[in-house]
Design a protein around this motif. Structure first.
Motif: not given
Length: 273
Positions: A112-114, A116, A125-126, A129, A132-133, A247
């Motif tokens: 999901t980060a990818c 963006r 943006e990657l 975040r 998140n991963y 977050r």
């Protein structure tokens, strides 16, 4: 018990005999549980907060569905499904972590980060975040890999934390400030007259580089306080509380790294005697 046995019992981190007759430091079960819960809550908060936006739907997600050719009408219908899955695995992890689920969380967070950058929002943006991963990946390092397919779906207890495992965890882990400044009483005109936004951005960049080059405990605690404080401005500015909860990885990562740095100093102390 002999002198070595007493040292194991009295040491706050304990020791484990190696094949060479030396002792490899390991963390006590109580201290290991602290790190376990820091990562566990951070991962759960990230997915529960993210899932909440899927359930209530979020227009900002539409470009991500468009990458896969999903029309807008279908995207609105799929958002609650995606959100429900995220919330379910977040709650499951909070109740009882499963290795296969945590692995999925790391993959899903990265995927999901990818989306963006693919949606034209820029490569930063990657990186922004990474929590998140990176935090699910760090949690998976703490839990340890499954020894069989069945083990990946089991609830086998967390292995003992060693220096090597701590190193693996260590390796794995642009804002519009106008509304946030207004929430703390700063006039938008005064904000526009001063370069607060770029200064804050440069500060976060410098903190990131400092963490990468020299992850000191004090720096980690400052990053934790900074991230929690700045993200707390979101609900004060009228944004949903889920923005703060989503977050969780941004708070859990520096807090976990600060704990690891403190533990490493404790481990190194007996060996220096």
């Amino acid at each position: 018990m002999g002198a070595d046995g007493r040292r194991v019992a009295e040491s706050p981190v304990g020791a484990r005999a190696s094949s060479a007759g030396e002792y490899a430091p390991v963390v006590s079960s109580t201290s290991a549980m602290t790190l376990h819960w820091i990562l566990r809550v951070a991962v759960a908060a990230c997915f529960i907060g993210h899932g909440a936006f899927g359930v209530i739907t979020k227009a900002a997600w539409l470009p991500y569905f468009a990458i896969f050719g999903i029309p807008e009408a279908w995207a609105w219908k799929l958002m609650p499904v995606v959100g429900a899955v995220d919330i379910s695995i977040g709650v499951l992890t909070l109740i009882q972590p499963v290795r296969a689920v945590v692995l999925y969380m790391a993959f899903w967070g990265f995927q999901t980060a990818c989306l963006r950058p693919l949606a034209g929002q820029g490569p930063w943006e990657l990186l922004e975040r990474a929590g998140n991963y990176g935090v699910p990946l760090a949690f998976l390092c703490l839990l340890g890999a499954g020894r069989s397919m069945a083990d990946w779906f089991s609830t086998r207890p967390t292995p003992t934390l060693t220096v090597e495992r701590a190193s693996a965890i260590d390796f794995a882990m642009h804002k519009n400030w106008t509304g946030y400044a207004a929430a703390v009483g700063i006039d938008p005109a005064a904000l526009a007259a001063h370069p607060l936004t770029p200064l804050a951005g440069w500060l976060e960049c410098l903190l990131g580089l400092l963490v990468l080059a020299c992850p000191m405990r004090g720096v980690m605690l400052f990053v934790f306080a900074w991230k929690l404080g700045t993200e707390a401005l979101r609900p004060l500015a009228g944004e949903p509380i889920w923005e703060l909860i989503e977050r969780g990885g941004s708070y859990g990562a520096p807090l976990a790294l600060a704990w690891i740095q403190d533990w490493r100093r404790t481990v190194a102390a007996p060996s220096a005697l």
